[in-house]
Design an enzyme around this catalytic site. Structure first.
Site, PDB file in Angstrom:
ATOM      1  N   CYS A   1      55.862   6.150  57.880  1.00 25.14           N
ATOM      2  CA  CYS A   1      54.698   6.481  58.703  1.00 25.14           C
ATOM      3  C   CYS A   1      53.629   7.245  57.919  1.00 25.14           C
ATOM      4  O   CYS A   1      52.477   7.312  58.343  1.00 25.14           O
ATOM      5  CB  CYS A   1      55.109   7.286  59.923  1.00 25.14           C
ATOM      6  SG  CYS A   1      56.257   6.385  60.952  1.00 25.14           S
TER       7      CYS A   1
ATOM      8  N   ASN B   1      53.652   4.015  68.386  1.00 23.61           N
ATOM      9  CA  ASN B   1      53.751   4.404  66.977  1.00 23.61           C
ATOM     10  C   ASN B   1      53.742   3.139  66.123  1.00 23.61           C
ATOM     11  O   ASN B   1      54.717   2.384  66.130  1.00 23.61           O
ATOM     12  CB  ASN B   1      55.035   5.208  66.765  1.00 23.61           C
ATOM     13  CG  ASN B   1      55.201   5.701  65.343  1.00 23.61           C
ATOM     14  OD1 ASN B   1      54.514   5.252  64.430  1.00 23.61           O
ATOM     15  ND2 ASN B   1      56.119   6.632  65.150  1.00 23.61           N
TER      16      ASN B   1
ATOM     17  N   HIS C   1      48.587  10.771  62.414  1.00 26.79           N
ATOM     18  CA  HIS C   1      49.554   9.701  62.679  1.00 26.79           C
ATOM     19  C   HIS C   1      49.907   9.762  64.160  1.00 26.79           C
ATOM     20  O   HIS C   1      50.134  10.840  64.716  1.00 26.79           O
ATOM     21  CB  HIS C   1      50.804   9.909  61.821  1.00 26.79           C
ATOM     22  CG  HIS C   1      51.926   8.996  62.196  1.00 26.79           C
ATOM     23  ND1 HIS C   1      51.743   7.646  62.369  1.00 26.79           N
ATOM     24  CD2 HIS C   1      53.240   9.244  62.451  1.00 26.79           C
ATOM     25  CE1 HIS C   1      52.896   7.096  62.703  1.00 26.79           C
ATOM     26  NE2 HIS C   1      53.814   8.037  62.771  1.00 26.79           N
TER      27      HIS C   1
END
Ligand code: ACO
Length: 324
Positions: free
Chosen positions: A114, A281, A251
Site C-alpha cells: 500500500c 482500499n 493512503h
C-alpha cells in the site's frame, strides 16, 4: 538553480462494476452498517473477468497523458507500483509500455504494497534528479480482488480495484519550499511485522499466488503513529510544518486511520482528500486515485502544498511532500 520533479498530468481509472456494502450481506455474516462504521467504506470497484492490472494502468496512464498534453514519445520511463501484477514476470511497466505503444525508455515495477506509490514517486524523483530521465510516468495499479479470500469477512469487504497515474517532469526551481514539485520524501520499512499483513502464497514458497491475510487490529494501532511520524519527518526535511499543509492526500485504507493521523498531525479533516467511501482500499492505487479525484473535484489547485502518506505490508511506510 535546483531541479524539481513537477506533476504535469494526473489521471485515473476505475473498473465499471461497483459493489455496494449491502451486496456482502447476501454471502457473509456482515452488515453495511458494520463496514461503514469500522472502515468508512461504502462501495468499491471490482475488475471484470479478464481485466488485468496492466489494463487498469493503461487507462489511467492514457488519462494522465491527455491531461499533461503529452504523448508516449515524450516519456523516458514508466514505474508501476503494484502487488498484483498480471504475471510473475515481466513487469507490469513493460506491459504498459507495449500497450501504450511506447518504443523507447525503460520501465520497472515497485513492490511496497500500500506504500508502493510513495516509494515509486520517490524513485521517479531520484531518476529525474540524477539526470537518468526527464519525464516519468508513475502509476499505482491494483487488482486486489484477485487475492481476496471471499469467505473472510474481516478482509474482503475492505479492498477494491483501480489505478491512478501521474506524469513527473524535470523543471527548474530556486531550491526553496515555494518551488512546485517534489520537495522531500521519507521512506521506511521493517520486516518484523510480516505477520500483520501478507499474502499466503508465492512463487518460491507455495507456487501459488495466495490470499491476503491481515491482523486488522494490531495493524490499525501501528498505522496512525507511523503515518503521522513519517509525514512529520518529510515536512521537516522540506523546512515546513503542519500549518503549511493545504491537503493531506493519505493512503485510503480506513477513515478512522485517516482521521487519527490527521488529528495527530494537527491538520483538520477539511484539509484531507477522502475517497475511501467510494473506492475502498486500492493499495498502491489509492493515493494517485485520490490525487486525480481531488484535482477533478476542484480541491487540489496549482500551488497547493500536499503531503501524501501511506503504510502497507512489510511493514513499509512513507511520505512525500510536494507542491502541486
Ligand atoms: N462484519 C462484521 N463483523 C466483522 C467483520 C465484518 N466484515 N470483520 C470482522 N468482524 C468482527 C470480528 O470478527 C470481531 O469480532 P469478535 O469481537 O467477536 O472477535 C469484531 O468484528 C471486531 O473486530 P476488530 O478487528 O477488533 O475490529 P476493528 O475495530 O479493529 O476494525 C478493521 C477492523 C476495519 C479491519 C480495522 O482494524 C482496520 O481497518 N485495521 C487496519 C487495516 C488496514 O488499514 N489495512 C490496510 C493497511 S495496509 C494496506 O492498505 C494493505
Amino acid at each position: 538553480m535546483t531541479i524539481r520533479s513537477v506533476i504535469r498530468g494526473v489521471g485515473h481509472y476505475l473498473p465499471e462494476r461497483i459493489v455496494e456494502n449491502a451486496e456482502f450481506e447476501e454471502s457473509l455474516d456482515t452488515t453495511d452498517e458494520w463496514i461503514r462504521t469500522r472502515s468508512g467504506i461504502e462501495r468499491r470497484h471490482i475488475a471484470a473477468e479478464g481485466q488485468t492490472t496492466s489494463d487498469l494502468a493503461v487507462n489511467a496512464s492514457a488519462a494522465a497523458l491527455k491531461d499533461a498534453g503529452m504523448s508516449v514519445d515524450d516519456l523516458d520511463a514508466v514505474i508501476v507500483a503494484t502487488s498484483t501484477p498480471d504475471l510473475t514476470f515481466p513487469s507490469v511497466a513493460t506491459m504498459v509500455q507495449h500497450k501504450l505503444g511506447m518504443k523507447r525508455g525503460f520501465g520497472f515495477d515497485v513492490q511496497a504494497v500500500c506504500a508502493g506509490f510513495v516509494f515509486a514517486l520517490t524513485n521517479a524523483n531520484a531518476l529525474i534528479l540524477s539526470g537518468q530521465a526527464k519525464r516519468v510516468l508513475v502509476i499505482g495499479a491494483e487488482t486486489f480482488s484477485r487475492i481476496m479470500d471471499w469467505s473472510d469477512r474481516s478482509t474482503c469487504v475492505l479492498f477494491g480495484d483501480g489505478a491512478g497515474a501521474v506524469i513527473l517532469e524535470a523543471s527548474d526551481g530556486d531550491g526553496s519550499s515555494d518551488d512546485r514539485g517534489i520537495l522531500s520524501a521519507d521512506l521506511n520499512s521493517d520486516g518484523q511485522y510480516l505477520d500483520m499483513l501478507y499474502v499466503d502464497g508465492g512463487v518460491s514458497s507455495t507456487g501459488t499466488s495466495g490470499k491476503l491475510r491481515m491482523q486488522g487490529n494490531p495493524l490499525f494501532r501501528q498505522a496512525v503513529g507511523k503515518l503521522a511520524s513519517t509525514a512529520h519527518h518529510a515536512l521537516e526535511k522540506a523546512g515546513l510544518g503542519a500549518d503549511d499543509v493545504d491537503w493531506i492526500v493519505p493512503h485510503q485504507a480506513n477513515i478512522r486511520i485517516i482521521q487519527g493521523t490527521a488529528k495527530k498531525m494537527g491538520v483538520s479533516m477539511d484539509r484531507v482528500v477522502v475517497t475511501v467511501q467510494d473506492h475502498g482500499n486500492t493499495s498502491a492505487a489509492s493515493i494517485p486515485l485520490a490525487l486525480s479525484v481531488g484535482r477533478d473535484k476542484g480541491q487540489i489547485k496549482p500551488g497547493d502544498l500536499l503531503v501524501t502518506e501511506a503504510i502497507g505490508g512489510g511493514l513499509a511506510w512513507g511520505s512525500v511532500v510536494l507542491r502541486w
